[in-house]
Scaffold this active site. Structure first.
Site, PDB file in Angstrom:
ATOM      1  N   GLY A 162       1.968 -14.156   5.367  1.00  0.00           N
ATOM      2  CA  GLY A 162       1.131 -13.619   6.443  1.00  0.00           C
ATOM      3  C   GLY A 162       1.873 -13.504   7.770  1.00  0.00           C
ATOM      4  O   GLY A 162       2.948 -14.079   7.948  1.00  0.00           O
ATOM      5  N   ARG A 194       0.811  -1.225   0.000  1.00  0.00           N
ATOM      6  CA  ARG A 194       0.000   0.000   0.000  1.00  0.00           C
ATOM      7  C   ARG A 194       0.845   1.277   0.000  1.00  0.00           C
ATOM      8  O   ARG A 194       0.347   2.364  -0.247  1.00  0.00           O
ATOM      9  CB  ARG A 194      -0.966  -0.020   1.194  1.00  0.00           C
ATOM     10  CG  ARG A 194      -2.098  -1.029   1.025  1.00  0.00           C
ATOM     11  CD  ARG A 194      -2.837  -1.313   2.329  1.00  0.00           C
ATOM     12  NE  ARG A 194      -2.124  -2.269   3.180  1.00  0.00           N
ATOM     13  CZ  ARG A 194      -2.596  -2.754   4.336  1.00  0.00           C
ATOM     14  NH1 ARG A 194      -3.771  -2.349   4.781  1.00  0.00           N
ATOM     15  NH2 ARG A 194      -1.891  -3.617   5.041  1.00  0.00           N
TER      16      ARG A 194
HETATM   17  C1  UD1 Z   1      -2.167  -6.443  11.143  1.00  0.00           C
HETATM   18  C2  UD1 Z   1      -3.123  -7.349  11.947  1.00  0.00           C
HETATM   19  C3  UD1 Z   1      -4.361  -6.547  12.335  1.00  0.00           C
HETATM   20  C4  UD1 Z   1      -3.933  -5.320  13.130  1.00  0.00           C
HETATM   21  C5  UD1 Z   1      -2.894  -4.503  12.368  1.00  0.00           C
HETATM   22  C6  UD1 Z   1      -2.320  -3.451  13.294  1.00  0.00           C
HETATM   23  C7  UD1 Z   1      -2.841  -9.624  11.131  1.00  0.00           C
HETATM   24  C8  UD1 Z   1      -3.409 -10.695  10.311  1.00  0.00           C
HETATM   25  N1  UD1 Z   1      -3.493  -8.489  11.159  1.00  0.00           N
HETATM   26  O1  UD1 Z   1      -2.822  -6.097   9.934  1.00  0.00           O
HETATM   27  O2  UD1 Z   1      -5.227  -7.337  13.123  1.00  0.00           O
HETATM   28  O3  UD1 Z   1      -5.055  -4.533  13.412  1.00  0.00           O
HETATM   29  O4  UD1 Z   1      -1.799  -5.314  11.924  1.00  0.00           O
HETATM   30  O5  UD1 Z   1      -1.428  -2.581  12.650  1.00  0.00           O
HETATM   31  O6  UD1 Z   1      -1.811  -9.821  11.734  1.00  0.00           O
HETATM   32  N2  UD1 Z   1       4.657  -9.034   7.780  1.00  0.00           N
HETATM   33  C9  UD1 Z   1       5.637  -9.999   7.692  1.00  0.00           C
HETATM   34  N3  UD1 Z   1       5.404 -11.108   6.942  1.00  0.00           N
HETATM   35  C10 UD1 Z   1       4.239 -11.308   6.303  1.00  0.00           C
HETATM   36  C11 UD1 Z   1       3.225 -10.327   6.390  1.00  0.00           C
HETATM   37  C12 UD1 Z   1       3.468  -9.212   7.157  1.00  0.00           C
HETATM   38  O7  UD1 Z   1       6.709  -9.856   8.267  1.00  0.00           O
HETATM   39  O8  UD1 Z   1       4.117 -12.354   5.640  1.00  0.00           O
HETATM   40  C13 UD1 Z   1       4.923  -7.827   8.579  1.00  0.00           C
HETATM   41  C14 UD1 Z   1       4.857  -6.546   7.773  1.00  0.00           C
HETATM   42  O9  UD1 Z   1       6.153  -6.197   7.284  1.00  0.00           O
HETATM   43  C15 UD1 Z   1       4.354  -5.531   8.798  1.00  0.00           C
HETATM   44  C16 UD1 Z   1       3.579  -6.372   9.791  1.00  0.00           C
HETATM   45  O10 UD1 Z   1       3.922  -7.722   9.551  1.00  0.00           O
HETATM   46  O11 UD1 Z   1       5.406  -4.888   9.470  1.00  0.00           O
HETATM   47  C17 UD1 Z   1       2.071  -6.196   9.652  1.00  0.00           C
HETATM   48  O12 UD1 Z   1       1.678  -6.523   8.346  1.00  0.00           O
HETATM   49  P1  UD1 Z   1       0.499  -5.740   7.606  1.00  0.00           P
HETATM   50  O13 UD1 Z   1       0.321  -6.343   6.285  1.00  0.00           O
HETATM   51  O14 UD1 Z   1       0.722  -4.293   7.679  1.00  0.00           O
HETATM   52  O15 UD1 Z   1      -0.739  -6.138   8.544  1.00  0.00           O
HETATM   53  P2  UD1 Z   1      -2.126  -5.371   8.665  1.00  0.00           P
HETATM   54  O16 UD1 Z   1      -2.950  -5.643   7.482  1.00  0.00           O
HETATM   55  O17 UD1 Z   1      -1.876  -3.947   8.999  1.00  0.00           O
HETATM   56 CA    CA Z   2      -0.104  -2.677   9.177  1.00  0.00          CA
END
Ligand code: UD1
Ligand code: CA
Length: 457
Positions: free
Chosen positions: A78, A14
């Site tokens: 995820g 995003r």
């Molecule tokens: C996530 C939470 C959501 C919460 C929000 C708060 C989940 C499923 N959802 O959503 O409930 O309200 O954060 O900000 O956890 N990342 C990895 N590996 C991956 C995917 C993500 O390391 O495979 C890391 C990203 O770099 C990031 C963090 O995890 O720093 C969160 O990922 P993001 O995709 O932003 O999650 P949200 O959709 O915001």
């Molecule tokens: Ca996030």
């Protein structure tokens, strides 16, 4: 025993950026660095960053973080999948694991301390930070019973219209009993709209899980896009400015001022509008900084004024007046009670006490003594097209308007340099140096000119 794991493997789609989201800068430091920094009060035994998208770049950016371990999540399936990658690395670990999303840069260290405390006191399987947001769009919604025991977390995308009415959101910051989490991590499924392994699903398998509301919901603002990045910057700025105003610094029109959280200010200093203070900068008391100035990585003494000027990587001692329109850059040292500017550039130079460089000068690669008066338009010609050379001007010397010093050159103490001189040779103490064509006078020139004109006609 506490271990900290930061999720930093995602791309941050995003953001629409080539740079991994967690490396985007917020007030001079990356989101990831800020998130890491928020754990400093916990004294974690281990600190782990889970990296994936552009892993090498992320690792390089965090090279200076001592003792930080990196775990790779080669495919980003995820947040749950990210935490699964810890299983081989934390084998046998018996303490608590704090998991933070790498995109929550505004957390206060005290908040995490409180979370861990509550987690331990209640011996929860998991404890997570929640908040009631006026606009919860994009966040997972947390459902609890009357005692803050979590029953379910549903991602925004997966919420029904009725579930979306719940404004209590998941901050993405969790404390887990690691051994209990480790047991259930392999059970996660990707049974949701995004077909990702959600860490939030783990909550359903653990008991008890407790939600802890943050006092200031702005703390858990997550950064997903550029708009949220800009909003986070505003939140950070408000915090920093409130802090310095409470500490005795006057900010005139605070909204037009920006201050990095690495800056140190002393009481009774006034920061005027349109002024930006950045990096490793410290400003003494009784100063007047601005309007319209940028100061970065610089140390400014007491009672200094800086007006419409740019000062970077420089030291300015007490009582100086800088500007209007001065540019100090690259290891400049200005002694006490000097006047620098209007329209003066100083680069890589040391200037003594009570010296004035007051109008239209360039001073580069130079050492200038005390009580020197650098005349208007004085230039150090420091560059011969290949190399930079040094100019030395002794204490008590006066350089005439428009003098040029062709470096390398050394001018003694109490020297007088005549206006318009191009100085190419060293000048001894107390001498007068004149280096310009003698003035010629042709008497009666006006008549000669008129006569010549008449003859032509
Ligand atoms: C996530 C939470 C959501 C919460 C929000 C708060 C989940 C499923 N959802 O959503 O409930 O309200 O954060 O900000 O956890 N990342 C990895 N590996 C991956 C995917 C993500 O390391 O495979 C890391 C990203 O770099 C990031 C963090 O995890 O720093 C969160 O990922 P993001 O995709 O932003 O999650 P949200 O959709 O915001
Ligand atoms: Ca996030």
């Amino acid at each position: 025993m506490v271990a900290v794991a930061i999720l930093a493997a995602g791309r941050g789609t995003r953001m629409k950026s080539n740079l991994p989201k967690v490396l985007h800068s917020l007030g001079g430091r990356s989101l990831l660095e800020r998130t890491l920094d928020s754990c400093r009060l916990l004294n974690p035994q281990r600190r782990i960053a889970i990296v994936g998208y552009q892993a090498e770049r992320v690792k390089e950016a965090l090279q200076h973080q001592q003792g930080l371990e990196f775990v790779e999540q080669t495919e980003q399936l995820g947040t749950g999948h990210a935490v699964q990658q810890l299983l081989p690395h934390l084998e046998g670990f018996t303490g608590d694991l704090l998991v933070l999303n790498g995109d929550v840069p505004l957390l206060r260290p005290e908040t995490l301390q409180r979370l861990l405390q509550i987690h331990k006191t209640h011996q929860n399987a998991a404890t997570l930070l929640t908040a009631h947001l006026p606009n919860p769009k994009g966040y997972g919604r947390v459902f609890c019973d009357g005692n803050n025991i979590v029953t379910q977390i549903v991602e925004d995308r997966d919420c029904t219209a009725a579930q979306k009415q719940n404004h209590r959101i998941n901050g993405g910051i969790y404390c887990f009993n690691w051994q209990k989490l480790a047991e259930i991590l392999p059970k996660l499924s990707a049974n949701n709209k995004q077909q990702e392994y959600y860490l939030t699903e783990a909550i359903a398998y653990l008991q008890p899980v407790m939600a802890v509301d943050v006092e200031d919901y702005l703390e858990i603002s997550g950064i997903n896009d550029r708009k949220q990045l800009a909003e986070a910057y505003q939140i950070l700025q408000t915090r920093i400015k409130d802090y310095w105003m409470a500490a005795g610094v006057t900010l005139i029109d605070p909204e037009s001022i920006t201050i990095d959280d690495t800056v140190i200010l002393h009481p009774d200093t006034i920061v005027e509008p349109q002024t930006h203070l950045r990096g490793n900068t410290e400003i003494g008391s009784g100063c007047r900084i601005g309007p319209g100035s940028l100061i970065e990585n610089s140390q400014i003494g007491e009672n200094v004024t800086v007006m419409y000027s740019v000062v970077s990587n420089s030291h300015v001692e007490a009582g100086c007046r800088i500007g209007p329109y001065a540019h100090l850059r690259g290891e400049v040292r200005i002694g006490e009670s000097c006047r620098i500017g209007n329209f003066v550039e100083i680069k890589k130079a040391t200037i003594g006490n009570k010296t004035n460089v007051a109008h239209l000068s360039y001073i580069g690669d130079a050492t200038i003594g005390d009580r020197v008066n650098v005349g208007a338009g004085t230039i150090t010609a420091n560059y011969d097209g290949v190399k930079k050379h040094h100019t030395h001007i002794g204490s008590g010397t006066k350089t005439g308007a428009n003098s040029v010093f062709v470096a390398p050159v050394t001018i003694g103490e109490d020297v007088t340099v005549a206006a318009g001189s191009v100085i190419t040779k060293n000048v001894p103490n107390e001498a007068l140096a004149i280096a310009r064509e003698n003035q010629k006078i042709i008497e009666g020139w006006h008549k000669i000119k008129t006569d010549m004109g008449n003859r032509k006609a």
